[in-house]
Scaffold this motif. Structure first.
Motif, mmCIF file in Angstrom:
data_model
loop_
_atom_site.group_PDB
_atom_site.id
_atom_site.type_symbol
_atom_site.label_atom_id
_atom_site.label_comp_id
_atom_site.label_asym_id
_atom_site.label_seq_id
_atom_site.Cartn_x
_atom_site.Cartn_y
_atom_site.Cartn_z
ATOM 1 N N ASN A 1 0.708 -1.204 -0.100
ATOM 2 C CA ASN A 1 -0.053 -0.014 -0.017
ATOM 3 C C ASN A 1 0.773 1.202 -0.070
ATOM 4 O O ASN A 1 0.785 2.297 -0.709
ATOM 5 C CB ASN A 1 -0.761 0.106 1.182
ATOM 6 N N ALA A 2 1.881 1.243 0.822
ATOM 7 C CA ALA A 2 2.910 2.393 0.928
ATOM 8 C C ALA A 2 3.590 2.627 -0.452
ATOM 9 O O ALA A 2 3.356 3.982 -1.141
ATOM 10 C CB ALA A 2 3.725 2.273 2.027
ATOM 11 N N GLY A 3 3.812 1.831 -0.827
ATOM 12 C CA GLY A 3 4.453 1.625 -2.370
ATOM 13 C C GLY A 3 3.508 2.184 -3.568
ATOM 14 O O GLY A 3 3.873 2.944 -4.381
ATOM 15 N N ALA A 4 2.424 1.554 -3.474
ATOM 16 C CA ALA A 4 1.062 1.904 -4.160
ATOM 17 C C ALA A 4 1.065 3.409 -4.332
ATOM 18 O O ALA A 4 0.640 4.120 -5.119
ATOM 19 C CB ALA A 4 0.058 1.105 -4.283
ATOM 20 N N ALA B 1 0.909 0.225 -9.837
ATOM 21 C CA ALA B 1 0.996 -0.032 -8.484
ATOM 22 C C ALA B 1 1.012 -1.670 -8.240
ATOM 23 O O ALA B 1 1.987 -1.944 -7.321
ATOM 24 C CB ALA B 1 -0.412 0.350 -7.898
ATOM 25 N N PRO B 2 0.405 -2.676 -8.974
ATOM 26 C CA PRO B 2 0.867 -4.033 -9.040
ATOM 27 C C PRO B 2 2.234 -4.391 -9.008
ATOM 28 O O PRO B 2 2.741 -5.188 -8.206
ATOM 29 C CB PRO B 2 -0.314 -4.764 -9.533
ATOM 30 N N MET B 3 2.836 -3.846 -9.974
ATOM 31 C CA MET B 3 4.032 -3.980 -10.160
ATOM 32 C C MET B 3 5.053 -3.688 -8.815
ATOM 33 O O MET B 3 6.082 -4.541 -8.664
ATOM 34 C CB MET B 3 4.694 -3.161 -11.749
ATOM 35 N N VAL B 4 4.796 -2.448 -8.441
ATOM 36 C CA VAL B 4 5.493 -1.847 -7.412
ATOM 37 C C VAL B 4 5.318 -2.901 -6.180
ATOM 38 O O VAL B 4 6.244 -3.395 -5.605
ATOM 39 C CB VAL B 4 5.246 -0.587 -6.919
ATOM 40 N N THR B 5 4.112 -3.189 -6.036
ATOM 41 C CA THR B 5 3.541 -4.272 -4.764
ATOM 42 C C THR B 5 4.324 -5.497 -4.934
ATOM 43 O O THR B 5 4.759 -5.809 -3.910
ATOM 44 C CB THR B 5 2.130 -4.503 -4.970
ATOM 45 N N THR B 6 4.408 -6.007 -6.176
ATOM 46 C CA THR B 6 4.881 -7.346 -6.169
ATOM 47 C C THR B 6 6.448 -7.219 -6.129
ATOM 48 O O THR B 6 7.151 -7.978 -5.129
ATOM 49 C CB THR B 6 4.783 -7.853 -7.689
ATOM 50 N N LEU B 7 6.999 -6.246 -6.467
ATOM 51 C CA LEU B 7 8.317 -5.923 -6.028
ATOM 52 C C LEU B 7 8.777 -5.796 -4.775
ATOM 53 O O LEU B 7 9.737 -6.508 -4.075
ATOM 54 C CB LEU B 7 8.948 -4.849 -6.849
ATOM 55 N N VAL B 8 7.858 -5.058 -4.038
ATOM 56 C CA VAL B 8 8.123 -4.778 -2.678
ATOM 57 C C VAL B 8 7.904 -5.950 -1.715
ATOM 58 O O VAL B 8 8.241 -6.105 -0.774
ATOM 59 C CB VAL B 8 7.195 -3.695 -2.339
ATOM 60 N N ASP B 9 6.927 -6.713 -2.345
ATOM 61 C CA ASP B 9 6.594 -8.144 -1.447
ATOM 62 C C ASP B 9 7.835 -8.928 -1.169
ATOM 63 O O ASP B 9 7.914 -9.274 -0.172
ATOM 64 C CB ASP B 9 5.418 -9.095 -2.254
ATOM 65 N N ALA B 10 8.566 -9.238 -2.159
ATOM 66 C CA ALA B 10 9.827 -10.143 -2.187
ATOM 67 C C ALA B 10 10.776 -9.464 -1.095
ATOM 68 O O ALA B 10 11.327 -10.074 -0.360
ATOM 69 C CB ALA B 10 10.211 -10.342 -3.374
ATOM 70 N N THR B 11 11.183 -8.290 -1.641
ATOM 71 C CA THR B 11 12.185 -7.568 -0.756
ATOM 72 C C THR B 11 11.456 -7.322 0.741
ATOM 73 O O THR B 11 12.484 -7.404 1.641
ATOM 74 C CB THR B 11 12.318 -6.205 -1.426
ATOM 75 N N GLY B 12 10.386 -6.854 0.735
ATOM 76 C CA GLY B 12 9.543 -6.854 2.251
ATOM 77 C C GLY B 12 10.208 -7.970 3.340
ATOM 78 O O GLY B 12 10.119 -8.049 4.336
ATOM 79 N N LEU B 13 9.833 -9.201 2.444
ATOM 80 C CA LEU B 13 10.033 -10.513 3.256
ATOM 81 C C LEU B 13 11.286 -10.793 3.721
ATOM 82 O O LEU B 13 11.543 -11.103 4.778
ATOM 83 C CB LEU B 13 9.541 -11.682 2.419
ATOM 84 N N ILE B 14 12.426 -10.268 2.639
ATOM 85 C CA ILE B 14 13.872 -10.324 3.330
ATOM 86 C C ILE B 14 14.132 -9.388 4.289
ATOM 87 O O ILE B 14 14.569 -9.869 5.406
ATOM 88 C CB ILE B 14 14.607 -9.809 1.858
ATOM 89 N N ILE B 15 13.481 -8.236 4.529
ATOM 90 C CA ILE B 15 13.771 -7.134 5.269
ATOM 91 C C ILE B 15 13.010 -7.900 6.653
ATOM 92 O O ILE B 15 13.758 -7.951 7.826
ATOM 93 C CB ILE B 15 12.985 -5.982 5.118
ATOM 94 N N TYR B 16 11.695 -8.637 6.568
ATOM 95 C CA TYR B 16 10.975 -9.252 7.729
ATOM 96 C C TYR B 16 11.828 -10.293 8.388
ATOM 97 O O TYR B 16 12.220 -10.215 9.803
ATOM 98 C CB TYR B 16 9.891 -9.434 7.301
ATOM 99 N N PHE B 17 12.531 -11.103 7.603
ATOM 100 C CA PHE B 17 12.968 -12.395 8.040
ATOM 101 C C PHE B 17 14.534 -12.014 8.794
ATOM 102 O O PHE B 17 14.989 -12.256 9.681
ATOM 103 C CB PHE B 17 13.133 -13.443 7.094
ATOM 104 N N LEU B 18 15.172 -11.109 8.167
ATOM 105 C CA LEU B 18 16.470 -10.554 8.578
ATOM 106 C C LEU B 18 16.343 -9.825 9.920
ATOM 107 O O LEU B 18 17.029 -9.998 10.959
ATOM 108 C CB LEU B 18 17.136 -9.685 7.539
ATOM 109 N N THR B 19 15.226 -8.927 10.154
ATOM 110 C CA THR B 19 14.965 -8.333 11.200
ATOM 111 C C THR B 19 14.639 -9.445 12.251
ATOM 112 O O THR B 19 15.017 -9.248 13.603
ATOM 113 C CB THR B 19 13.599 -7.375 11.169
#
Lengths: 456, 456
Positions: free
Chosen positions: A336-339, A431-449
């Protein structure tokens, strides 16, 4: 006096019985009555909604003058449907009576068979006009302009100028903006008909001329020219060739069509669907599906990135199973923030508030906006996290929200401007393109945190 | 001849040195040159991008005539910034010279202090005009129309009518559309100035009148009226009160502004951000964040639904840990399918292709479109699933994709139309809102399918 009012409520005549029902049940008298009692744009609307056969039957019920008015208000795709149902005589009359720019616009989208039939039936003058317009690249000003213009010489009086308008005005689509040209037909200014009417006949036109008018080249983008007209509030924009010679006028009603079409296209792109020109209700299920299928499939393939990221961290997930519970919420927030950022920047580019050269400034602003919003969401997220699981996972959720929002807004703001610089339509950065991109990188951020905070 | 061309490339003058730099470094001579060598809309653009102090300094460098043109091309928010930097004399001259509808539009958004200063300085005639416009509800045609109209009586000749235009035309914003009224000032038709100019003076105006013109009530929605103008291709739309008496004209350049503003608002809403009127580059980070914060927070709170759904199925997740791997991809696909449907329907409603009464038809189409697309994605998803995990989980993924896409498209198509029926702006049914809703329900579909297929 039966005025054409705005539709305040669903129009009662339509709700009682639709044109489609009337024609299909052979109630032609009632259909005729309906066609006569409704204004042309309502008739055009209704024709566009019905299937091709019903539409051409209904169209043939209209009297000649009304038929032309209704026809001109239809979209090109709908015009073709109607034309296919007409016999040669009515076909030719209709096509010959259209404005050259409208005709060119229709031909552009017509299958070769229709195009050939149209061009074959035209008088040689009309054919030349139309062919000239078709010579300009797709989406260019040349395709939308009207080539029939009343131009004035430089040394006329108001009386003489009005004489020129009287002599040539009947052919032209508009006489409200009169370009002034020199002896080589180079544009030197414009004068408004209003000025001619409001000044005494012996005034020199040169005293009323606007000498530095906005103008466009025939090869320029029609959308940019239309948005220029919105800024300058001109009724008509002179169009010149590469040597500054006058070749036509872009009228404001065509500019409005161009802007509406561009906005519709941008909106479709933003939701990750191919833009198309048809009427929603007239499209078949297969057509609608086809226009959405490509992007949806591409996005799914891109989303497999999330599958491999999650799989890479399966060990972490197994140790703290509760982490899985927050995945949808976190990637949703990032998306949502990216969109929001992407949409704001695509629009700002479209209306000209932001330029490609603002890239670094935009990245810097969106990054800060994202971090501010992330901070806000973190506060909310930590409350939710504590309620559902416990303080330690809640801290992970909070930190992740700050980082994801900052990152997502930065990417969302950056991509449309990068696209612009690479000469790709920024609206493609949906927006969906940004969302999909952010989904994968967001997961990396989450798991590393999670690994860092929980030490798993 | 220094023509105003379209910006083909980032304008070179701006890239060398921006107006902001020139003014801030006190290079006023260079700034003056820049201001004189660029057309009014470029100057207005540049003023809107700079901070308030620089903008009003630069504005004061403009000569009087140019200043008015530039001022009229600014958005209301930017106009206020400029006004605050002016001394009383220039302030009054500027405000008095504006068209009453533009002035009313600016006042509507101005803080009380500015509004008072503006109204106090006007001549009593101008104040009456402005106050009348301000009496209409926000977003209504009355707020945007121009009240200064040249109306014609019913039994004039062309020569007499041109006399009326000559006598009254200087006061009016446009003279191209001349409403015809009866003795009680009720609208009976319109005649175009073009017709008067192209016909002999002794022709009766009644022979040239369009007797069933499109019109709007002053209390009607300005957006609907503007879209009506796009359909009818009229340059000006007569505006009447509830008793059909002529009160003004909506000009096409104002209609274009209304449509652009409405589209910008719809786009913002679709990305889940509050609509606002400011310039992207002039807004501060805090302002941008504020406009997005509410929706983003609401969506996060709504997303806690996904947390509880996932928690409810934690047992299933623990038994088949691989299920977690596909969560982001599946809810992403559902969200995208729902967003495509919602966007298509919001736009179709906005441009009038779909009406509230089409609800059932739209649900039925979108459901089928969603199932078709779901079938396509299922084929892709099962390949991905088999590659990453195994055939049994892949089957679950495939079935889930069909069901989620059908469900998401149905919800996405239904919600805007439901909103329309409940008299809520359909654009509020943003893609993120549909996505968030579909996320939670999509998870339920996923876990139930897993339970059924895998028997866990």
């Amino acid at each position: 006096m039966p005025h054409t009012s705005l539709p305040q409520e669903p129009r009662p005549e339509l709700d009682e019985r639709s044109l489609q029902d009337l024609v299909q049940n052979n109630q032609l008298h009632a259909a005729l009555e309906w066609l006569e009692s409704n204004p042309p744009h309502v008739v055009a609307d209704e024709l566009a909604r019905t299937d091709a056969v019903t539409a051409s039957m209904a169209f043939r019920l209209l009297d000649k003058d009304r038929a032309l008015t209704v026809f001109e208000e239809l979209e090109p795709v709908d015009q073709q449907q109607i034309l296919q149902g007409l016999r040669d005589q009515s076909f030719l009359e209709l096509v010959e009576a259209m404005d050259p720019d409208d005709r060119a616009r229709m031909l552009r989208e017509a299958p070769a068979k229709v195009a050939k039939r149209v061009l074959a039936g035209l008088s040689s003058h009309q054919r030349r006009m139309t062919a000239a317009l078709l010579g300009y690249p797709e989406g260019s000003v040349g395709r939308y302009m009207t080539p029939e213009v009343v131009a004035l010489g430089q040394d006329l009086t108001v009386g003489q100028a009005l004489g020129v308008v009287l002599a040539e005005g009947n052919e032209a689509e508009t006489v409200y903006t009169l370009p002034v040209v020199d002896h080589t037909r180079r544009l030197t200014g414009i004068v408004e008909l209003r000025e001619l009417v409001l000044n005494p006949p012996d005034t020199l036109v040169s005293a009323l001329v606007v000498t530095e008018p906005a103008y466009a080249y025939a090869a320029d983008s029609a959308e940019q020219a239309a948005r220029l007209m919105r800024e300058t509030n001109d009724l008509n924009l002179p169009v010149v060739d590469s040597e500054q010679r006058l070749v036509g006028l872009l009228t404001i009603d065509d500019a409005l069509e161009v802007i509406e079409a561009a906005d519709t296209e941008d909106v479709a792109r933003q939701a990750g669907a191919a833009p198309w020109a048809g009427h929603y209700m007239a499209a078949s299920v297969w057509q609608l599906a086809r226009y959405r299928a490509l992007w949806l499939s591409l996005l799914l393939v891109a989303a497999t990135l999330t599958v491999s990221v999650t799989q890479a961290f399966e060990g972490t997930l197994e140790q703290v199973a509760q982490l899985a519970v927050f995945i949808p919420m976190l990637i949703g927030a990032g998306g949502n923030a990216g969109a929001q950022a992407a949409t704001a920047c695509v629009r700002a580019l479209a209306v000209g508030e932001v330029r490609g050269s603002d890239l670094l400034k935009v990245i810097w602003r969106e990054c800060r906006v994202g971090l501010v919003l992330g901070g806000l969401l973190a506060a909310l997220g930590m409350v939710v996290g504590t309620l559902f699981v416990g303080a330690d996972v809640a801290v992970v959720v909070g930190i992740t929200l700050v980082l994801i929002c900052g990152w997502a807004a930065t990417i969302g703001g950056m991509m449309p401007l990068l696209a612009k610089r690479l000469k790709i339509d920024p609206a493609v950065v949906s927006a969906p393109m940004v969302t999909t991109l952010v989904d994968a990188t967001g997961l990396i951020i989450y798991f590393l945190t999670a690994k860092a905070v929980l030490g798993v």
